[in-house]
Design an enzyme around this catalytic site. Structure first.
Site, short mmCIF file in Angstrom:
data_model
loop_
_atom_site.label_atom_id
_atom_site.label_comp_id
_atom_site.label_asym_id
_atom_site.label_seq_id
_atom_site.Cartn_x
_atom_site.Cartn_y
_atom_site.Cartn_z
N LYS A 33 1.11 -1.11 0.20
CA LYS A 33 0.21 0.18 0.15
C LYS A 33 0.71 1.15 0.26
CE LYS A 33 -2.28 1.69 3.49
NZ LYS A 33 -2.46 3.23 3.73
N ASP A 60 -3.34 4.66 -1.49
CA ASP A 60 -5.00 4.80 -0.41
C ASP A 60 -4.24 5.94 -0.25
OD1 ASP A 60 -6.28 4.57 1.36
OD2 ASP A 60 -4.30 3.97 3.22
N LEU A 61 -4.63 6.39 -1.45
CA LEU A 61 -4.73 8.17 -1.44
C LEU A 61 -6.17 8.75 -0.15
CD1 LEU A 61 -2.60 9.36 -4.58
CD2 LEU A 61 -1.68 8.65 -1.59
N LYS A 62 -7.22 8.23 -0.17
CA LYS A 62 -8.64 8.33 0.29
C LYS A 62 -8.48 10.52 -0.67
CE LYS A 62 -6.79 6.47 4.63
NZ LYS A 62 -5.43 6.29 4.69
N ASP A 65 -13.54 15.07 -1.91
CA ASP A 65 -13.46 16.54 -2.14
C ASP A 65 -14.73 16.48 -3.02
OD1 ASP A 65 -13.03 18.98 -3.52
OD2 ASP A 65 -10.78 18.09 -2.88
N ILE A 66 -15.21 18.25 -4.05
CA ILE A 66 -16.48 17.58 -5.29
C ILE A 66 -16.28 17.21 -6.10
CG2 ILE A 66 -16.47 20.14 -4.02
CD1 ILE A 66 -15.48 21.24 -6.31
N THR A 124 -10.40 3.78 10.26
CA THR A 124 -10.60 2.93 12.14
C THR A 124 -9.81 2.84 13.34
OG1 THR A 124 -8.60 2.04 11.09
CG2 THR A 124 -10.10 0.80 10.74
N ARG A 216 2.11 -1.27 11.21
CA ARG A 216 3.87 -0.90 12.15
C ARG A 216 3.93 -3.15 13.03
NH1 ARG A 216 0.54 4.34 14.58
NH2 ARG A 216 -1.17 2.88 13.65
#
Ligand SMILES: O=c1ccn([C@@H]2O[C@H](COP(=O)(O)O)[C@@H](O)[C@H]2O)c(=O)[nH]1
Length: 237
Positions: A33, A60-62, A65-66, A124, A216
């Site tokens: 990722k 995984d840039l999440k 936005d509009i 999470t 981690r």
């Protein structure tokens, strides 16, 4: 699919050198990722490195936005040839639909397969208390994450990011084809850190997760390959 193929390891580091060091130390990991820290630090060149090593990629840039901006970002990300790409479910129906369409267009424009889009349901790192008191969402957490997953599914999005604690319910309602990618996974011997809704790898797969994101406990271990092996052994043994 073997247990190892269902674990995605995040490259949560801030330089190309550190990322390469992790790739070298964990040769058995096949799904990586790339998240905000590494992408913002180094740009998309790390994706080429992963492709050269024949790794699968979760970008995984999440995006949140509009609709017009989400579409632009997803069109660009679609051209990278990644396997999974995240957007926030709370961006809403129109933004999710536009994101999906644009990711497809981007991939097609360079002759690649489009990524599977995943909608974040609720990070999470948040618990029921955060949802109710800080975010002021007047809905129980399991109901909220279910509604986010359903909104994503109705919008054509291929899956959701959720805690393994919600995986059983989401799997039952959204069906077998819907991808459930679960961070918030901790072996019994690892620290929780900032994760709030956690389960062990065994529990998470049993609950219906398609993929587990485990960072981690592996990447911050003194012996990352040993930690990876221990998780695989616990899952298969
Ligand atoms: O709700 C979410 C969405 C994404 N993440 C990401 O997963 C990893 C988890 O890393 P750990 O070290 O195992 O905690 C990290 O890259 C997050 O950005 C998440 O944790 N929760």
């Amino acid at each position: 699919m073997t247990a190892g193929h269902r674990i995605i390891v995040p490259l949560d580091v801030s330089s190309r050198e550190e990322a390469i060091a992790l790739l070298d130390r964990l040769p058995d990991v096949e799904f990586w990722k790339v998240g905000l820290e590494l992408f913002v630090s180094t740009g998309p060149s790390i994706l080429d490195e992963l492709k050269q090593r024949h790794k699968r990629i979760f970008l995984d840039l999440k995006f949140h936005d509009i609709p017009n901006t989400m579409a632009g970002a997803c069109r660009a990300a679609g051209r990278y040839g990644v396997d999974l790409l995240t957007v926030h479910g709370v961006a809403g129906r129109t933004a999710l639909q536009r994101a999906l369409e644009a990711a497809r267009e981007g991939a097609e424009s360079v002759g690649l397969s489009p990524p599977n889009l995943l909608a974040i349901t609720l990070l999470t790192s948040l618990n029921s208390r955060d949802l109710a008191f800080d975010l002021k969402v007047p809905v129980e957490l399991p109901e909220y994450t279910l509604q986010m997953a359903l909104l994503a599914q109705e919008s054509g999005i291929q899956g959701a990011v959720c805690s393994p604690q919600e995986a059983t319910q989401l799997r039952r309602v959204c069906g077998d084809e819907f991808l459930l990618v679960c961070p918030g996974v901790r072996p019994t011997w690892a620290e929780g850190g900032d994760q709030r809704r956690v389960m062990t790898p065994q529990e998470a797969l049993k609950a219906g997760a398609s993929y587990l994101v485990i960072g981690r406990p592996i990447t911050a271990a003194t012996d990352p390959q040993g930690a990876w092996r221990r998780i695989i052994d616990e899952l298969t043994g």
